[in-house]
Design a protein around this motif. Structure first.
Motif, PDB file in Angstrom:
ATOM      1  N   ILE A  44       0.843  -1.205   0.000  1.00  0.00           N
ATOM      2  CA  ILE A  44       0.000   0.000   0.000  1.00  0.00           C
ATOM      3  C   ILE A  44       0.877   1.254   0.000  1.00  0.00           C
ATOM      4  O   ILE A  44       0.635   2.211  -0.739  1.00  0.00           O
ATOM      5  N   GLY A  45       1.913   1.241   0.838  1.00  0.00           N
ATOM      6  CA  GLY A  45       2.830   2.383   0.870  1.00  0.00           C
ATOM      7  C   GLY A  45       3.525   2.602  -0.456  1.00  0.00           C
ATOM      8  O   GLY A  45       3.716   3.745  -0.903  1.00  0.00           O
ATOM      9  N   GLY A  46       3.901   1.513  -1.134  1.00  0.00           N
ATOM     10  CA  GLY A  46       4.543   1.633  -2.442  1.00  0.00           C
ATOM     11  C   GLY A  46       3.591   2.182  -3.490  1.00  0.00           C
ATOM     12  O   GLY A  46       3.986   3.000  -4.343  1.00  0.00           O
ATOM     13  N   LEU A  47       2.315   1.768  -3.434  1.00  0.00           N
ATOM     14  CA  LEU A  47       1.323   2.289  -4.378  1.00  0.00           C
ATOM     15  C   LEU A  47       1.124   3.790  -4.181  1.00  0.00           C
ATOM     16  O   LEU A  47       1.064   4.550  -5.161  1.00  0.00           O
ATOM     17  N   THR A  48       1.047   4.231  -2.931  1.00  0.00           N
ATOM     18  CA  THR A  48       0.889   5.670  -2.682  1.00  0.00           C
ATOM     19  C   THR A  48       2.104   6.448  -3.190  1.00  0.00           C
ATOM     20  O   THR A  48       1.961   7.546  -3.744  1.00  0.00           O
ATOM     21  N   ALA A  49       3.310   5.876  -3.028  1.00  0.00           N
ATOM     22  CA  ALA A  49       4.518   6.546  -3.523  1.00  0.00           C
ATOM     23  C   ALA A  49       4.472   6.691  -5.041  1.00  0.00           C
ATOM     24  O   ALA A  49       4.847   7.737  -5.598  1.00  0.00           O
ATOM     25  N   TYR A  50       4.009   5.651  -5.719  1.00  0.00           N
ATOM     26  CA  TYR A  50       3.904   5.682  -7.183  1.00  0.00           C
ATOM     27  C   TYR A  50       2.950   6.783  -7.637  1.00  0.00           C
ATOM     28  O   TYR A  50       3.258   7.569  -8.544  1.00  0.00           O
ATOM     29  N   LEU A  87      -2.942  10.995  -0.066  1.00  0.00           N
ATOM     30  CA  LEU A  87      -1.808  10.117  -0.390  1.00  0.00           C
ATOM     31  C   LEU A  87      -0.565  10.508   0.399  1.00  0.00           C
ATOM     32  O   LEU A  87       0.144   9.647   0.938  1.00  0.00           O
ATOM     33  N   ILE A  88      -0.282  11.816   0.460  1.00  0.00           N
ATOM     34  CA  ILE A  88       0.879  12.294   1.225  1.00  0.00           C
ATOM     35  C   ILE A  88       0.749  11.866   2.688  1.00  0.00           C
ATOM     36  O   ILE A  88       1.707  11.376   3.306  1.00  0.00           O
ATOM     37  N   THR A  89      -0.438  12.045   3.248  1.00  0.00           N
ATOM     38  CA  THR A  89      -0.675  11.710   4.662  1.00  0.00           C
ATOM     39  C   THR A  89      -0.522  10.218   4.902  1.00  0.00           C
ATOM     40  O   THR A  89       0.179   9.784   5.826  1.00  0.00           O
ATOM     41  N   MET A  90      -1.166   9.427   4.066  1.00  0.00           N
ATOM     42  CA  MET A  90      -1.196   7.989   4.302  1.00  0.00           C
ATOM     43  C   MET A  90       0.128   7.319   3.958  1.00  0.00           C
ATOM     44  O   MET A  90       0.491   6.310   4.563  1.00  0.00           O
ATOM     45  N   LEU A 142      -7.068   1.757   9.457  1.00  0.00           N
ATOM     46  CA  LEU A 142      -6.357   2.700   8.594  1.00  0.00           C
ATOM     47  C   LEU A 142      -6.729   2.481   7.127  1.00  0.00           C
ATOM     48  O   LEU A 142      -6.997   3.441   6.396  1.00  0.00           O
ATOM     49  N   VAL A 143      -6.743   1.225   6.697  1.00  0.00           N
ATOM     50  CA  VAL A 143      -7.107   0.934   5.305  1.00  0.00           C
ATOM     51  C   VAL A 143      -8.571   1.301   5.055  1.00  0.00           C
ATOM     52  O   VAL A 143      -8.918   1.853   4.005  1.00  0.00           O
ATOM     53  N   ALA A 144      -9.446   1.024   6.040  1.00  0.00           N
ATOM     54  CA  ALA A 144     -10.870   1.345   5.886  1.00  0.00           C
ATOM     55  C   ALA A 144     -11.095   2.839   5.719  1.00  0.00           C
ATOM     56  O   ALA A 144     -12.079   3.254   5.095  1.00  0.00           O
ATOM     57  N   SER A 145     -10.187   3.663   6.269  1.00  0.00           N
ATOM     58  CA  SER A 145     -10.385   5.114   6.191  1.00  0.00           C
ATOM     59  C   SER A 145     -10.345   5.634   4.757  1.00  0.00           C
ATOM     60  O   SER A 145     -10.829   6.725   4.481  1.00  0.00           O
ATOM     61  N   PHE A 146      -9.771   4.858   3.814  1.00  0.00           N
ATOM     62  CA  PHE A 146      -9.798   5.260   2.411  1.00  0.00           C
ATOM     63  C   PHE A 146     -11.219   5.245   1.842  1.00  0.00           C
ATOM     64  O   PHE A 146     -11.495   5.910   0.852  1.00  0.00           O
ATOM     65  N   PHE A 147     -12.109   4.474   2.459  1.00  0.00           N
ATOM     66  CA  PHE A 147     -13.402   4.190   1.843  1.00  0.00           C
ATOM     67  C   PHE A 147     -14.576   4.860   2.539  1.00  0.00           C
ATOM     68  O   PHE A 147     -15.720   4.644   2.162  1.00  0.00           O
ATOM     69  N   VAL A 148     -14.320   5.666   3.570  1.00  0.00           N
ATOM     70  CA  VAL A 148     -15.414   6.364   4.250  1.00  0.00           C
ATOM     71  C   VAL A 148     -15.718   7.662   3.499  1.00  0.00           C
ATOM     72  O   VAL A 148     -14.880   8.157   2.731  1.00  0.00           O
ATOM     73  N   LEU A 178     -10.657   8.045  12.093  1.00  0.00           N
ATOM     74  CA  LEU A 178     -10.157   6.673  12.026  1.00  0.00           C
ATOM     75  C   LEU A 178      -8.634   6.642  12.053  1.00  0.00           C
ATOM     76  O   LEU A 178      -8.030   5.724  12.613  1.00  0.00           O
ATOM     77  N   TRP A 179      -8.010   7.637  11.434  1.00  0.00           N
ATOM     78  CA  TRP A 179      -6.543   7.747  11.470  1.00  0.00           C
ATOM     79  C   TRP A 179      -6.053   7.859  12.912  1.00  0.00           C
ATOM     80  O   TRP A 179      -5.106   7.170  13.323  1.00  0.00           O
ATOM     81  N   LEU A 180      -6.708   8.709  13.692  1.00  0.00           N
ATOM     82  CA  LEU A 180      -6.323   8.869  15.095  1.00  0.00           C
ATOM     83  C   LEU A 180      -6.550   7.583  15.883  1.00  0.00           C
ATOM     84  O   LEU A 180      -5.700   7.174  16.692  1.00  0.00           O
TER      85      LEU A 180
END
Length: 572
Positions: A44-50, A87-90, A142-148, A178-180
């Motif tokens: 997931i981190g690599g995908l965000t970097a891309y 993306l920067i945050t995650m 954390l992953v679920a927070s992408f979808f709220v 959710l991040w917190l």
């Protein structure tokens, strides 16, 4: 100690699949679970970097392979500004808290500490299981927070207030909540792990294993655990206050309502800078185990390294405000924090010089673990030297918030997490799985990784020195940055190569698990106690509790018949 081992064996090996592999209390299985989770989160981190790098190199153009459509009016595959902020945050959150810590502390700490101290398991096996599943829950949140609704947190991985204190500023409500919550659970997980690490290493050491005979990997893990346990409290309190600001109307961090935004920065960085060493020290521990094995000579200045490690831990608590030189703190604080920042480079320099001295005159074997260790040493040195620039308040005023800082940060953490992590994984894989990794694939993986990593971040030092701000959605909208477009494009191509370069590792990891050459109990002819048992170790680790007779790094002793003398070998 023997009574503890006998009691552990008396429980018997779990027979069901769920108790053996899922809800296991065996530290070896839990270590592998941490490793699996961290490698998944690294994807997931690599995908965000891309996605980030493509947007910077080719702004507002469709990203190959990316089909995100936020609104019907947006072009398919284009990263929109609000998603770029997420993306920067995650990316930072995932890589630091959900890759680095689970990989270096969770995986290596859990798997190695009981084996290296001659214990049958962790002191609190059920607490150990709980620590992993707490982290797993945090990762899920954390992953679920992408979808709220509103998407994931978008206030930067540092969560600076007041940007993070009110959903009005970022348009993100539940994603940041959710991040917190995910961070709070992650902190709780590693507090449990730290208690286990300390108790196991202090109270369950094999007979003869004094503190000055402990492998340096154990020393690094223990120091990291203490740093985390002592520094995380203020940030947990800050996270609760920030959550209250967002949900029940308090104003701890909102200046317009009488709060103090700088308070969050102090709380975050009081934890955040020791956290850097929480991650780096276990990476150094890997190097200090790999170097003596593949140079066939003792580590230089063992006790000095221990002293430098402790000094690093102490100094890490008095350097946090160098992150805040441009935040509006009292200028009279700049000099003291500049001095402490320069001082903390001294114990690290001592460790680096000790490693270089350990290489001098050694019979170096360039196996894959050693290549990654050498790559770590070389690249980390660049990160250390550039950190001295940023520790000077006058220089930092210019470079702060630019890609120079991004490069420096990656030159300290990428070597520790990935180069050090891969060195450890290639080194201890035979002990974990009973099979050898393929050396050819390993060396291909090493060269692509090291060359591509430098291809990404050396150019970004130049971009930062030219004034290129970080976290900007489209730097090409500024005339004075347009000439830097080729730098971003080169760095993006190198990022893609870096990500593709991990494919040989993935193939090697899974193929070798089933078809790799079978590993002997001690394939590297190493001295420490984890090599005294079978590969992989049985339930309870050791048939009988080993007795330690010597230091951990007695290689090539004068007059010996062979160039290694294990800790568990009786004295003549």
């Amino acid at each position: 100690m023997q009574a503890v081992a006998d009691a552990h064996h008396a429980h018997g090996e779990p027979s069901s699949f769920w108790r053996r592999y899922v809800f296991s209390v065996d530290h070896k299985v839990i270590g592998k679970q941490y490793m699996s989770l961290s490698l998944f989160m690294a994807l997931i981190g690599g995908l965000t970097a891309y996605l980030i790098r493509w947007q910077l190199a080719f702004p507002e153009t469709p990203v190959p392979g990316f089909g995100f459509v936020p609104e019907p009016t947006m072009y398919e595959g284009v990263v929109p500004p609000e998603f770029y902020n997420a993306l920067i945050t995650m990316h930072g959150t995932v890589m630091i808290f959900f890759v680095a810590m689970p990989f270096l502390l969770g995986a290596f700490g859990n798997f190695l500490i009981p084996l290296m101290v001659g214990a049958p398991d962790m002191a609190f096996p059920r607490l150990n299981m709980m620590s992993f599943w707490t982290l797993c829950s945090a990762s899920t949140l954390l992953v679920a927070s992408f979808f709220v609704p509103g998407g994931a947190a978008a206030a930067g991985w540092t969560g600076y207030a007041p940007l993070s204190a009110d959903a009005l500023f970022t348009g993100v409500n539940w994603g940041l909540n959710l991040w917190l919550l995910a961070l709070a659970l992650e902190f709780a997980s590693f507090l449990m792990g730290g208690v286990n690490f300390l108790t196991t290493a202090i109270n369950m050491r094999a007979p003869g294993l004094t503190l000055t005979r402990l492998p340096l990997m154990v020393w690094m893990q223990l120091t990291a655990a203490v740093l985390f346990m002592l520094s995380v409290g203020p940030l947990v309190g800050g996270a609760v206050m920030l959550l209250f600001d967002r949900t029940i109307g308090t104003a701890f961090f909102q200046p317009a309502r009488g709060g103090d935004a700088l308070l969050w920065q102090h709380l975050f960085w009081f934890f955040g800078h020791p956290e850097v060493y929480v991650v780096m020290l276990p990476g150094f521990g890997v190097l200090l185990e790999v170097f003596p094995v593949f140079t066939r000579k003792p580590i230089f200045a063992y006790r000095t390294i221990i002293g430098a490690t402790i000094a690093t831990g102490i100094l890490s608590f008095v350097v946090w405000a160098h992150h805040m030189f441009v935040s509006g703190i009292d200028p009279r604080l700049s000099m003291p924090f500049s001095i402490t920042t320069i001082l903390i480079s001294v114990p690290f320099a001592i460790m680096i010089f000790s490693m270089v001295a350990s290489l001098w005159g050694g019979s170096i074997i360039f196996a894959t673990p050693m290549l990654f260790a050498l790559g770590f040493l070389a690249t980390f040195t660049i990160g250390g030297v550039t950190g001295i620039f940023l520790g000077s308040a006058t220089v930092d005023i210019y470079l702060h918030g630019t890609y120079f800082v991004v490069s420096h940060f990656h030159y300290t953490l990428f070597p520790s997490v990935f180069l050090g992590g891969f060195a450890g994984l290639y080194f201890w894989y035979p002990k974990m799985f009973g099979r050898m990794l393929n050396e050819t694939l390993g060396k291909i993986h090493f060269w692509i990784t090291v060359v591509a990593f430098n291809g990404v971040f050396i150019p970004l030092f130049l971009a930062g020195a030219a004034g290129n701000m970080r976290r900007v959605y489209n730097p090409m909208q500024y005339d004075f940055l347009k000439h830097l477009a080729p730098i971003h494009q080169f760095a993006t191509v190198a990022t893609i190569v870096l990500l593709i370069g991990q494919i040989p590792f993935i193939i090697n990891f899974f193929w070798s698990m089933f078809a790799g050459a079978k590993a002997s109990d001690n394939p590297w002819n190493a001295n420490t106690l984890e090599w005294a048992t079978t590969s992989p170790p049985p339930h309870g680790n050791f048939e009988h509790v080993p007795t330690v007779y010597r230091d951990p790094y007695e290689y090539s002793p004068p007059g010996a018949a062979k160039d290694w003398v294990p800790q568990y070998a009786p004295t003549a």
